[in-house]
Design an enzyme around this catalytic site. Structure first.
Site, PDB file in Angstrom:
ATOM      1  N   HIS A 186       0.913   0.779 -13.174  1.00  0.00           N
ATOM      2  CA  HIS A 186       1.615  -0.444 -13.567  1.00  0.00           C
ATOM      3  C   HIS A 186       3.122  -0.177 -13.604  1.00  0.00           C
ATOM      4  CE1 HIS A 186       2.093  -4.367 -15.373  1.00  0.00           C
ATOM      5  NE2 HIS A 186       2.983  -3.824 -16.173  1.00  0.00           N
ATOM      6  N   ARG A 204     -15.305 -16.982  -8.124  1.00  0.00           N
ATOM      7  CA  ARG A 204     -14.845 -15.666  -8.564  1.00  0.00           C
ATOM      8  C   ARG A 204     -16.031 -14.734  -8.819  1.00  0.00           C
ATOM      9  NH1 ARG A 204     -11.277 -12.348 -11.326  1.00  0.00           N
ATOM     10  NH2 ARG A 204     -12.343 -11.458 -13.092  1.00  0.00           N
ATOM     11  N   GLY A 206       0.781  -1.241   0.000  1.00  0.00           N
ATOM     12  CA  GLY A 206       0.000   0.000   0.000  1.00  0.00           C
ATOM     13  C   GLY A 206       0.804   1.278   0.000  1.00  0.00           C
ATOM     14  N   ASP A 218      -9.549  -0.679 -18.902  1.00  0.00           N
ATOM     15  CA  ASP A 218     -10.594  -1.182 -19.794  1.00  0.00           C
ATOM     16  C   ASP A 218     -10.616  -2.703 -19.667  1.00  0.00           C
ATOM     17  OD1 ASP A 218      -8.529  -2.149 -21.325  1.00  0.00           O
ATOM     18  OD2 ASP A 218      -8.860  -0.797 -23.016  1.00  0.00           O
ATOM     19  N   ASN A 237      -5.339   2.640 -13.115  1.00  0.00           N
ATOM     20  CA  ASN A 237      -4.393   1.649 -12.596  1.00  0.00           C
ATOM     21  C   ASN A 237      -2.975   2.189 -12.711  1.00  0.00           C
ATOM     22  OD1 ASN A 237      -3.478  -0.983 -11.725  1.00  0.00           O
ATOM     23  ND2 ASN A 237      -2.924  -1.411 -13.847  1.00  0.00           N
ATOM     24  N   MET A 268      -4.006  -6.749  -6.941  1.00  0.00           N
ATOM     25  CA  MET A 268      -3.325  -7.811  -7.683  1.00  0.00           C
ATOM     26  C   MET A 268      -4.271  -8.793  -8.382  1.00  0.00           C
ATOM     27  SD  MET A 268      -0.445  -6.605  -7.238  1.00  0.00           S
ATOM     28  CE  MET A 268       0.759  -7.779  -7.846  1.00  0.00           C
TER      29      MET A 268
HETATM   30  C1  GRF Z   1       3.477  -1.291  -7.444  1.00  0.00           C
HETATM   31  O1  GRF Z   1       4.714  -1.495  -8.072  1.00  0.00           O
HETATM   32  C2  GRF Z   1       2.381  -1.199  -8.462  1.00  0.00           C
HETATM   33  O2  GRF Z   1       2.762  -0.576  -9.642  1.00  0.00           O
HETATM   34  C3  GRF Z   1       2.081  -2.627  -8.726  1.00  0.00           C
HETATM   35  O3  GRF Z   1       2.185  -3.259  -7.476  1.00  0.00           O
HETATM   36  C4  GRF Z   1       3.057  -2.506  -6.642  1.00  0.00           C
HETATM   37  C5  GRF Z   1       2.282  -2.147  -5.422  1.00  0.00           C
HETATM   38  O4  GRF Z   1       3.047  -1.486  -4.456  1.00  0.00           O
HETATM   39  N1  GRF Z   1       0.823  -2.790  -9.392  1.00  0.00           N
HETATM   40  P1  GRF Z   1       2.336  -0.791  -3.219  1.00  0.00           P
HETATM   41  O5  GRF Z   1       1.371  -1.817  -2.618  1.00  0.00           O
HETATM   42  O6  GRF Z   1       1.603   0.416  -3.718  1.00  0.00           O
HETATM   43  O7  GRF Z   1       3.436  -0.441  -2.277  1.00  0.00           O
END
Ligand code: GRF
Length: 201
Positions: free
Chosen positions: A110, A66, A13, A142, A108, A91
């Site tokens: 990434h 799910r 987080g 999307d 999001n 995730m």
């Molecule tokens: C980050 O690198 C984000 O881009 C990816 O997962 C990681 C999460 O890190 N999707 P955090 O939980 O925000 O510290």
């Protein structure tokens, strides 16, 4: 009207913390109204508690399917009454119904320069591929996997001695700047989705 942001996170987080800080110090003109997590052990929950932000655990493991999980998540999201949902280290793949319901209102972050290295372990994929630059991408969500219209990208060099962890740490610093910046633009109503492009007014 002040925009309401809800964050979905599954683990550490640190990006969620970045959203909390940026909404509180005025860099993002919005309030962070809720954390939603699929993981009852997520450290993000501690951050929500410390910041006095309400949180909801929609524990993936407690649902029979799910579909049942997605229904519960959908209702939780609806109840937030948020203008914007931020996937910050969430995730899981978000189901199509949720993506459609909140189209243009989900963002999001990434840890790679999309469309390179979508999916899990973007930093590991970059190191294994041997690219010389990677980075981070903030994009609208999307129905594709990490393929929605791109708002902001930042390049980060990949050094010869890098492994997945050192590269991830370098990229993360930039994530913590790019995500609040994208949220600021959204909250100022400056983002216009035009096909695959996001125009910044
Ligand atoms: C980050 O690198 C984000 O881009 C990816 O997962 C990681 C999460 O890190 N999707 P955090 O939980 O925000 O510290």
């Amino acid at each position: 009207m002040t925009k309401r942001i809800a964050v979905l996170a599954s683990g550490r987080g640190s990006n969620f913390q970045g959203v909390i800080d940026a909404t509180r110090d005025g860099r993002v003109p919005a309030s962070c109204v809720r954390l939603i997590t699929d993981n009852p052990g997520a450290y993000a929950i501690e951050r929500a508690k410390q910041a006095n932000i309400p949180f909801t655990v929609v524990d993936y493991a407690s649902f029979p399917s799910r579909e049942a999980y997605e229904r519960a998540l959908f209702h939780t999201m609806q109840d937030c009454n948020a203008h914007l949902f931020v996937l910050a280290g969430y995730m899981r793949i978000v189901g199509k119904e949720i993506v459609r319901a909140f189209s243009g209102r989900m963002i999001n972050i990434h840890p790679a320069l999309l469309p390179s290295f979508p999916g899990l372990h973007g930093q590991r994929q970059a190191v294994l591929h041997g690219v010389k630059v990677s980075g981070c991408t903030v994009h609208f969500v999307d129905e594709s996997l990490d393929g929605g219209p791109i708002i902001i990208q930042q390049c980060v060099p990949v050094l010869e001695e890098d492994d997945e962890d050192t590269l991830a740490a370098r990229i993360l610093e930039h994530e913590h700047r790019c995500l609040p910046e994208a949220l600021r633009l959204f909250c100022e109503d400056r983002l216009v989705i035009d096909g695959r492009r996001v125009r910044i007014r």
